[in-house]
Structures are given as C-alpha cells and as structure tokens.
Scaffold this motif. Structure first.
Motif, mmCIF file in Angstrom:
data_model
loop_
_atom_site.group_PDB
_atom_site.id
_atom_site.type_symbol
_atom_site.label_atom_id
_atom_site.label_comp_id
_atom_site.label_asym_id
_atom_site.label_seq_id
_atom_site.Cartn_x
_atom_site.Cartn_y
_atom_site.Cartn_z
ATOM 1 N N THR A 122 0.837 -1.198 0.000
ATOM 2 C CA THR A 122 0.000 0.000 0.000
ATOM 3 C C THR A 122 0.874 1.252 0.000
ATOM 4 N N LYS A 143 3.341 1.557 -3.856
ATOM 5 C CA LYS A 143 2.700 0.831 -4.966
ATOM 6 C C LYS A 143 3.452 0.969 -6.296
ATOM 7 N N ALA A 159 0.648 0.350 -11.108
ATOM 8 C CA ALA A 159 0.828 0.208 -9.656
ATOM 9 C C ALA A 159 0.641 -1.255 -9.274
ATOM 10 N N ASN A 216 -0.386 -3.765 -6.005
ATOM 11 C CA ASN A 216 -0.875 -3.873 -4.625
ATOM 12 C C ASN A 216 -0.802 -5.302 -4.093
ATOM 13 N N ASN A 252 -2.038 -6.144 -9.791
ATOM 14 C CA ASN A 252 -2.940 -5.108 -9.261
ATOM 15 C C ASN A 252 -4.351 -5.666 -9.199
#
Ligand SMILES: NC(=O)c1ccc[n+]([C@@H]2O[C@H](COP(=O)([O-])OP(=O)(O)OC[C@H]3O[C@@H](n4cnc5c(N)ncnc54)[C@H](OP(=O)(O)O)[C@@H]3O)[C@@H](O)[C@H]2O)c1
Length: 282
Positions: free
Chosen positions: A62, A66, A85, A87, A101
């Motif tokens: 987080t 990211k 990004a 996660n 992601n």
C-alpha cells in the motif's frame, strides 16, 4: 506449518487487510498469519528480500510503495502494468516475485456484483493519484462512452487525459476545485461519478463534489473505505442517486489477492462480516 502473509505500507496501522485476510483464513481453516509491516521507503528493497528469504506466501503493498516496488520485482503482471501500480506480490519458486494489481479489478467486480455495466456510460472521475489514475485506465479500456477526469492539480488530469485519448477513448480533463461550475455540470451529466480523492477519509470532510452534481439515475461510487457514511455518499442519496462506498472494492481486491496467492476462492461473507465487526458496517 503456519503460512506467512503481510502488508507493506508507511504508515500501515490503519490497514484493514489483516482483518479481512484473518477472517478468510479462519473461515477456510487455513493455518496462516498476516502481519502489518511499517516499511519506510528506504527499507523497501530490504523488506522484500527478507520476505523472499523467509518464505512469505503473499504480500499486499500500500501507499507509498505501490509504484516504488515495481522495479524490485522479477515480473509485472498485465494487471499491474496497465494500472501502473502493484498492490499484490505473488512469490514463485526460486525466489521469483510477480507484481499484480487487484484494486482495479476489485472495483469493477464490485460494480458487476451490483449489476452495473460501465460499457457505453458517461463517467466522471475525481482524483488521479495512484488509485484514480489506475481506475481511469480501467475505465478507458472498458468501452465507456466518455470519461471526464477531474483533479485538483489540473495538469495531472490533463496529462492522463492526453495519454488515454491516444488509445482512442473519449477522455477529457476538467478543472476541479469542486466549486467550479464546469465541474458540477460535468459530474451531473455523467451516468457514473467516482470519488477517488482522499476527501472523505476524515469524518467531517465535505462531499468531494459541489452541491448540484448528482441526480436520480446516476451511480455515485465513493472509493474511500471508512466507517462513517461519507458526505459524498450522503449527498448522492439525498439527490436520488445510487450511492456505493469503498467497502465493496476493498473486499473484492482482497478476494482477488487471495486467489492469486492460493488459487482458491475467498469467503467474501466472512470477510464482509469481519469488516462490519471492525466498524465498517456502513
Ligand atoms: N476501497 C479501496 O479498496 C481503495 C483502494 C485504494 C485506494 N482507496 C482510496 O482512494 C483514495 C485515493 O488514494 P490514492 O492512493 O490514489 O491517494 P493519492 O495517490 O495520494 O492521491 C490523492 C488524490 O486526492 C486528491 N486530493 C488530495 N487532497 C484533496 C483535496 N483537498 N481536494 C481535492 N482533491 C484532493 C489528489 O489531488 P492532487 O493530485 O491535486 O494532489 C489526488 O488526486 C483514498 O481515499 C484511498 O483510501 C480505496
């Protein structure tokens, strides 16, 4: 042997991921521990290497890591490349790591679960930080009629609109202080309005959108995952729009992460009940 999972963030104390995953592990009878790890940016590479060495089964990533984690991974899955990004980190044999992601797919899975299709719809999206720009890319590839990106720093919205327009989608940028009349008109014209700013995180935050932005027939999705009803959701309901909050996206991104790590379906009901116990009962 206890399987180990963790989330890296900075700060990370507020994260609800441990609550969600612990509830799911308990429901499915999986012997696993999920740790919150406050990792300062300068320690990210070391923390990832330690996770590999320790046989970690899966990581959530987080803010603020990211994007920063991407060059540290062996491979970036298409979902993360598209979103820009990561996660979720998957660990493969031989110490290899894959960045995924699930935020974007979680958001669209939640809309699907509510019977809302984005194809052919006009969309207004406020905020183009990490989450907002990933959602903008997700909308642009899902056959929408148009996407208006509103952002406090206009140049960021304009740059993202230029990038996405090059794919052939109808994407524009709109100035956003919410008080700008053009912003309210743009949101009012949309079928789906999304708040992907941080406005709403604090209980006394105002609506992310100006008065007069909502109408019946609209879906207003506030991705901010908080215990209180946000002023954005309140204003949407008051205007006769359908309001959705950030819990559904949170649940579904976690379920998708669990599937990446284990190949199994998560117990969404157990996760949802745990969120409610943690105060996110809406
Ligand atoms: N439900 C879920 O599963 C989920 C998943 C991910 C994120 N989120 C939520 O999404 C939100 C955004 O997260 P992020 O990671 O994208 O954050 P971020 O990268 O820091 O971006 C923040 C965004 O908020 C805007 N903003 C900040 N203060 C503002 C203000 N006072 N007025 C108007 N706009 C303002 C920023 O505009 P500028 O560009 O002008 O600074 C930027 O667009 C957070 O609330 C987060 O909790 C929810």
């Amino acid at each position: 042997m206890t399987e180990r999972f963790a989330i890296f963030g900075h700060p990370v104390a507020h994260s609800l991921s441990p609550v969600l995953h612990a509830a799911n592990f308990a429901s499915l009878g999986i012997d696993a521990a999920y740790a919150k790890m406050d990792v300062p940016p300068e320690d990210l590479a070391g923390a990832l290497a330690a996770a590999v060495a320790d046989g970690c089964r899966g990581l959530n990533i987080t803010v603020p890591h990211k994007q920063a984690i991407m060059p540290l991974l062996s491979r970036i899955a298409p979902s993360a490349a598209r979103a820009g990004a990561v996660n979720v980190v998957e660990f493969l044999p031989g110490g290899r790591t894959v960045g995924h992601n699930t935020d974007v797919d979680g958001f669209f899975a939640d809309l699907d679960a509510h019977g809302i299709s984005v194809s052919g719809r006009r969309v207004a999206l406020a905020g183009c930080g990490g989450a907002g720009s990933a959602l903008a890319r997700g909308f642009a590839e899902r056959g929408i009629a148009s996407l208006a990106i509103l952002n406090r720093s206009f140049e960021k919205a304009a740059a993202l609109a230029r990038e996405l327009s090059a794919t052939g989608a109808d994407v524009s940028a709109c100035p956003f202080p919410p008080s700008a009349p053009e912003a309210a008109e743009t949101v009012l014209a949309a079928d789906i309005a999304v708040n992907a700013t941080v406005v709403g995180l604090k209980p006394d935050d105002p609506s992310a959108f100006a008065p007069g932005s909502f109408r019946p027939g609209q879906t207003v999705y506030d991705i901010v995952p908080v215990a209180h009803e946000t002023a954005t959701c309140r204003a949407a309901r008051a205007a006769g729009a359908a309001a959705m909050d950030g819990r559904g996206m949170l649940l579904r991104q976690a379920a998708l992460a669990f599937r990446i790590w284990t190949g199994r379906d998560a117990d969404i009901d157990a996760m949802s009940a745990a969120l409610a116990r943690a105060g996110l009962s809406g």
